[in-house]
Design an enzyme around this catalytic site. Structure first.
Site, PDB file in Angstrom:
ATOM      1  CG  MET A 126      10.430  -4.313   0.614  1.00 40.85           C
ATOM      2  SD  MET A 126      10.407  -6.095   0.357  1.00 40.85           S
ATOM      3  CE  MET A 126       8.851  -6.539   1.150  1.00 40.85           C
ATOM      4  CG  ASP A 127       5.672   2.681  -0.772  1.00 45.67           C
ATOM      5  OD1 ASP A 127       4.723   2.042  -1.278  1.00 45.67           O
ATOM      6  OD2 ASP A 127       5.605   3.884  -0.490  1.00 45.67           O
TER       7      ASP A 127
END
Length: 385
Positions: free
Chosen positions: A47-48
């Site tokens: 989850m960047d």
């Protein structure tokens, strides 16, 4: 019009009741269509892009992380509704402790609050029977955060249809190191020797040979000749020795120099000593350790954090960065599809996820057809032979 205003207008339109109803129906149809084909059992997300999203939209970094958790809730519903069994998320890296203390503390507090909300008030995990599991170094988590996380894990422990693996705090190198350390520890423990049957063929043969060697030693060093013992008496005495474990060694005794000597008997002079034999090291021979040559990649896998999870089918990273960042390095195998998307994590939704799933299904069908063709070719070769 700036991008921030366009985003607000788009969000307002999507949240209007008619559009929201229509989009919900369309999502249901698309997910139902996806379920008609193969579905990955294990999906992982990096989850960047939360901080970049906040910077691009001129909001606080904290708010960007909050929007990231909302995106996670949307994707969990899509995955579980599609039939995915295990979802693994990279929530917090051990390397993130190098960030500012303010951001680290906020991430810890947000994880505590959001996980408790998922467990207590969220219908999502209960609806799909998903339980929370924390993967990582627990000793790096603050005590109050760890207590809240354990409560969330305990509250969902009864669910068994799906799993949410939260890697927090985690790096793949640390996981591999922990797995190897655990493997070495287990292979350093002596194994309990297998109990042998008292009347096995090898046990009887060993007692016969021991008896015969003792008789030969007596004949060589006894001054008077003795009558040879018949084979029937040898077998009779062997079966007599089997009934008692001590009787097979009754004519041997240990000296102070670590040798085994023949004890005096009524048939042998007390002044005559039989030859000495070196005493085997019973401590070494009776201690058995697992063979390290039997260690395989599956052995290491059985000691990883995801040992009970199915193989990783799909790994997705947002923000356009094309690297794994020390995440699920051991779990990635030759059939894992790794996808890098240009969108930021708070923007990630079904419309980004749908093409990835469709392409995964198409490749899986190709692999299944190729495997079926190889099986048919193999069967034809066997028939021809």
């Amino acid at each position: 019009m700036s991008s921030a205003h366009l985003t607000h207008v788009r969000r307002w339109l999507l949240q209007s009741p008619p559009v929201e109803w229509g989009m919900q129906r369309l999502r249901e149809l698309l997910i139902g269509a996806l379920r008609q084909g193969p579905i990955p059992r294990h999906v992982a997300f990096v989850m960047d892009g939360n901080r970049r999203y906040a910077r691009d939209h001129a909001i606080e970094t904290v708010e960007g992380h909050n929007l990231g958790f909302e995106a996670l809730a949307r994707m969990l519903e899509v995955c579980y509704k599609s039939g995915v069994q295990v979802v693994t998320i990279y929530a917090f890296s051990i390397e993130n402790f190098k960030r500012s203390k303010y951001e680290v503390n906020h991430l810890m507090d947000m994880a505590k609050i959001k996980l408790l909300q998922f467990a207590q008030h969220g219908e999502l995990l209960q609806r799909y029977g998903a339980k929370i599991r924390i993967l990582g170094q627990r000793d790096l988590i603050k005590p109050d955060v760890l207590e809240a996380i354990d409560r969330a894990v305990e509250m969902t422990s009864g669910n068994g249809r799906a799993v949410l693996n939260v890697c927090f705090p985690y790096t793949s190198r640390d996981e591999i190191t922990t797995a190897i350390r655990s493997t070495v520890s287990s292979y350093s423990q002596p194994t309990r020797p297998h109990l042998k049957r008292p009347f096995s063929e090898s046990h009887i043969t060993r007692n016969i040979r021991t008896r015969q060697l003792s008789s030969v030693a007596e004949e060589q060093y006894r001054p008077q000749p003795i009558l040879p013992q018949s084979s029937e008496d040898s077998y009779a005495s062997a079966f007599t020795d089997v009934e008692s474990e001590e009787s097979s060694l009754e004519s041997l005794e240990m000296t102070d120099h670590g040798t085994v000597e023949k004890a005096p008997s009524s048939r042998t002079s007390a002044n005559t000593s039989p030859p000495s034999y070196p005493l085997p090291n019973h401590k070494t021979s009776s201690t058995n350790y697992p063979d390290p040559e039997r260690i395989t990649s599956q052995t290491i896998t059985s000691h990883t954090f995801t040992s009970d999870a199915p193989p990783l089918d799909l790994l997705i990273r947002t923000s356009g960065v094309e690297r794994l960042s020390d995440f699920m390095l051991w779990q990635c195998h030759e059939h894992t599809r790794i996808v890098f998307l240009d969108c930021l994590w708070p923007e990630f939704d079904l419309w980004h996820f749908l093409p990835v799933l469709v392409e995964w299904q198409w490749e899986r069908r190709k692999d299944e057809e190729a495997e079926a063709a190889r099986d048919r070719t193999g069967r034809r070769g066997l028939k021809a032979a």
